[in-house]
Design a protein around this motif. Structure first.
Motif, mmCIF file in Angstrom:
data_model
loop_
_atom_site.group_PDB
_atom_site.id
_atom_site.type_symbol
_atom_site.label_atom_id
_atom_site.label_comp_id
_atom_site.label_asym_id
_atom_site.label_seq_id
_atom_site.Cartn_x
_atom_site.Cartn_y
_atom_site.Cartn_z
ATOM 1 N N UNK A 1 29.906 -11.630 46.149
ATOM 2 C CA UNK A 1 31.365 -11.892 46.300
ATOM 3 C C UNK A 1 31.692 -11.093 47.179
ATOM 4 N N UNK A 2 31.420 -9.771 47.192
ATOM 5 C CA UNK A 2 32.141 -8.950 47.921
ATOM 6 C C UNK A 2 31.775 -8.899 49.529
ATOM 7 N N UNK A 3 30.267 -9.317 49.598
ATOM 8 C CA UNK A 3 29.773 -9.790 50.984
ATOM 9 C C UNK A 3 30.391 -10.964 51.618
ATOM 10 N N UNK B 1 31.495 -2.472 46.368
ATOM 11 C CA UNK B 1 30.009 -2.139 46.545
ATOM 12 C C UNK B 1 29.575 -0.992 45.728
ATOM 13 N N UNK B 2 30.262 0.058 45.386
ATOM 14 C CA UNK B 2 29.884 1.272 44.672
ATOM 15 C C UNK B 2 30.046 0.771 43.095
ATOM 16 N N UNK B 3 30.814 -0.066 42.690
ATOM 17 C CA UNK B 3 31.108 -0.589 41.561
ATOM 18 C C UNK B 3 29.876 -1.504 41.140
ATOM 19 N N UNK C 1 38.891 -2.193 54.147
ATOM 20 C CA UNK C 1 37.423 -1.458 54.319
ATOM 21 C C UNK C 1 37.236 -0.607 52.847
ATOM 22 N N UNK C 2 38.432 -0.062 52.470
ATOM 23 C CA UNK C 2 38.062 0.815 51.216
ATOM 24 C C UNK C 2 38.000 -0.155 50.144
ATOM 25 N N UNK C 3 38.579 -1.247 49.976
ATOM 26 C CA UNK C 3 38.126 -2.207 48.708
ATOM 27 C C UNK C 3 36.757 -2.655 48.997
ATOM 28 N N UNK C 4 36.269 -2.935 50.361
ATOM 29 C CA UNK C 4 35.070 -3.205 50.201
ATOM 30 C C UNK C 4 34.016 -2.403 49.595
ATOM 31 N N UNK D 1 36.652 -11.878 56.370
ATOM 32 C CA UNK D 1 37.479 -10.968 56.991
ATOM 33 C C UNK D 1 37.072 -10.815 58.330
ATOM 34 N N UNK D 2 35.840 -10.417 58.432
ATOM 35 C CA UNK D 2 35.429 -10.307 59.898
ATOM 36 C C UNK D 2 35.190 -11.229 60.883
ATOM 37 N N UNK D 3 34.949 -12.451 60.431
ATOM 38 C CA UNK D 3 35.042 -13.621 61.287
ATOM 39 C C UNK D 3 36.298 -13.974 61.523
#
Length: 56
Positions: A37-39, A8-10, A1-4, A45-47
């Motif tokens: 790509x992040x989405x 997003x911030x970057x 989650x932190x990586x996500x 991961x969530x699926x």
């Protein structure tokens, strides 16, 4: 989650820099591609997590 959240911030920072700085439009494009790509990674991961739950 932190990586996500970090990605997003970057992506947002690159997008803002690309819009604000004249001649750096490629940063906007890189930010959009990074966000997409992040989405995609987050949705994969969530699926996968949804399939691991046990039925009672």
């Amino acid at each position: 989650m932190v990586l996500f959240l970090l990605l997003v911030i970057v992506a947002m920072v690159l997008g803002i820099l690309g819009v604000a700085a004249e001649g750096l439009r490629y940063l906007l494009i890189v930010g959009i591609v990074l966000f997409a790509a992040d989405l995609a990674i987050a949705s994969l991961r969530w699926s996968r997590r949804a399939g691991r739950r046990r039925m009672r």
